[in-house]
Scaffold this active site. Sequence first.
Site, short mmCIF file in Angstrom:
data_model
loop_
_atom_site.label_atom_id
_atom_site.label_comp_id
_atom_site.label_asym_id
_atom_site.label_seq_id
_atom_site.Cartn_x
_atom_site.Cartn_y
_atom_site.Cartn_z
N ASP A 199 0.85 -1.20 0.00
CA ASP A 199 0.00 0.00 0.00
C ASP A 199 0.88 1.24 0.00
OD1 ASP A 199 -1.77 2.06 0.65
OD2 ASP A 199 -1.90 1.47 2.77
N ASP A 208 -3.88 4.01 2.66
CA ASP A 208 -5.28 3.81 3.08
C ASP A 208 -5.52 2.40 3.60
OD1 ASP A 208 -5.08 2.38 0.78
OD2 ASP A 208 -6.68 3.43 -0.30
N ASP A 226 -2.05 -1.15 -3.65
CA ASP A 226 -2.38 -0.38 -4.86
C ASP A 226 -1.29 -0.54 -5.91
OD1 ASP A 226 -0.36 1.32 -3.82
OD2 ASP A 226 -1.87 2.38 -2.62
N ASP A 230 -10.70 -15.03 -15.93
CA ASP A 230 -11.47 -15.49 -14.77
C ASP A 230 -12.60 -16.41 -15.24
OD1 ASP A 230 -11.93 -15.02 -11.86
OD2 ASP A 230 -13.88 -14.33 -12.55
N GLU A 260 -8.47 -19.58 -16.34
CA GLU A 260 -8.82 -20.23 -15.07
C GLU A 260 -9.89 -21.26 -15.40
OE1 GLU A 260 -10.73 -19.48 -10.63
OE2 GLU A 260 -11.54 -18.47 -12.38
#
Length: 500
Positions: A21, A25, A29, A190, A244
């Site tokens: 991060d 926050d 990211d 996915d 996947e």
Amino acid sequence: MDIPWWRDAVVYEIYVRSFADASGDGVGDLAGVREHLPYLRRLGVDAIWLTPFYPSPMADGGYDVADYRDVDPLFGSLTDFDALVADAHELGLRVLVDIVPNHSSSEHPWFQAALRGEGRDRYIFRDTINNWQSTFSGPAWTQVADGQYYLHLFAPEQPDFNWRNPEVHQEFLDILRFWLDRGVDGFRIDVAMGLYKAEGLPDVGDQSFKAVSPVWGQPEVHNVYRDWRRLLDGYPGERMAVGEVWTDSPEDLALYVRPDELQQSFNFAWLQAPWSPTAFKKVIDDTLGTVPFATWVLSNHDVVRHRTRYETADPGTGLARARAALLTMLALPGSAYLYQGEELGLPEVTDLPAEARQDPVFFQSEGKLPGRDGCRVPIPWTVDTPSYGFSPGGVEPWLPQPATFAELSVEKQEGDADSTLEFYRRALACHRDLVREIPYTLEWQASPEGALFFTRGPVICAINCGTHPVRLPEHDTVLLASGPLKGSLLPPDTAVWLSS
Ligand code: NOJ
């Protein structure tokens, strides 16, 4: 034939929310990933796969995409993305992004329009429903205000697209172009076997991931990947896609990687195999016998971390086996997919309190299933609390980390020759120098009970899954071992690479 970069590549999965991060926050990211690219270069991977960072209400950690052509402010901006890709390429790392074509977020403009009665045919709306269940528990149908129901094979916030509508097909080709034009090297797809549902949506008996059922693996899906392959091949630089695909049969898996379809499919059979030489041998034979380009994977953001899966009553076994499995997998023909944190030997965090949990699996099953948060706990970079260097300053991360993470942190392991991190670095370096250059074949050797021996060119790999030490195969030198050897004996839960 030139060997494509991905054939023997080591790809590192970054679950972006939990990697690093930079913004402070408490959530990982893109800037955090960018800062740690040199770490990944040093680890020795060839490519990274970024899990979804698109605008999303985060009902399923970002696998509920509201806009396929942007970055969620939680993760940064398109500028951050471009900078990350540029830096990665500069360091010689390829970048794969996750594409989620089975469903969108319920906040996606198309679904919002569908709720208003516009363009419902982009999703699967019906007046009456069948017996299908959501993969996350509970019915796969949710009713809307006017009485119709829509299908969602995952969370209610993830409505399934209707791939029989050509508009969906066109939209995804355009989304792929968007990211290819920005320079990505490929895609992780996915739920790649889920896009088409059987005509008429018949009831099912068993809805588990079978080779073919009304829910999964419909033959029409292959035309999608033929179109995607044509698109990928039209770009320079060997762009690729990995699917996947959950299926019970290697033959079905092979359908997705025919020469005009995807380059790779995840080989979950390897991940699902128990700690047994016969189980390992069967998966290896089945895979190499059916799939032209194999992949090997032990962990990802959806399953219990393999160190914990391999744990027994005897402490230390899980980590020893995890290291041995890695060394064995790197000796096999094909490419290896690693999951962030396995290079630190992170275990599954099994004792997250209910109020900390975030996975919809936990909520949809009313707490009966723990869900996948335990493998998504943020990475410990340093020994300092509160976040072990995951977030700057005193920021708490989005999931709590256990105190044991201090000892497992990068800072703690770096430079310690016995650490799992340094072992991974050596193993990946050996893989790059030795295994990649040798022909794509494997030869089994006679092995003592409980063990598996095989050769790949000049490299002999031996793994002992049994309970007694076994004599090492004849060799010149020991290249690398996953744990201490005992003279000429290979102890249980240990693997070794030898040169002949
Ligand atoms: C597979 C992803 O890996 C998982 O995290 C997600 O929940 C489902 N697909 C639905 O998108």
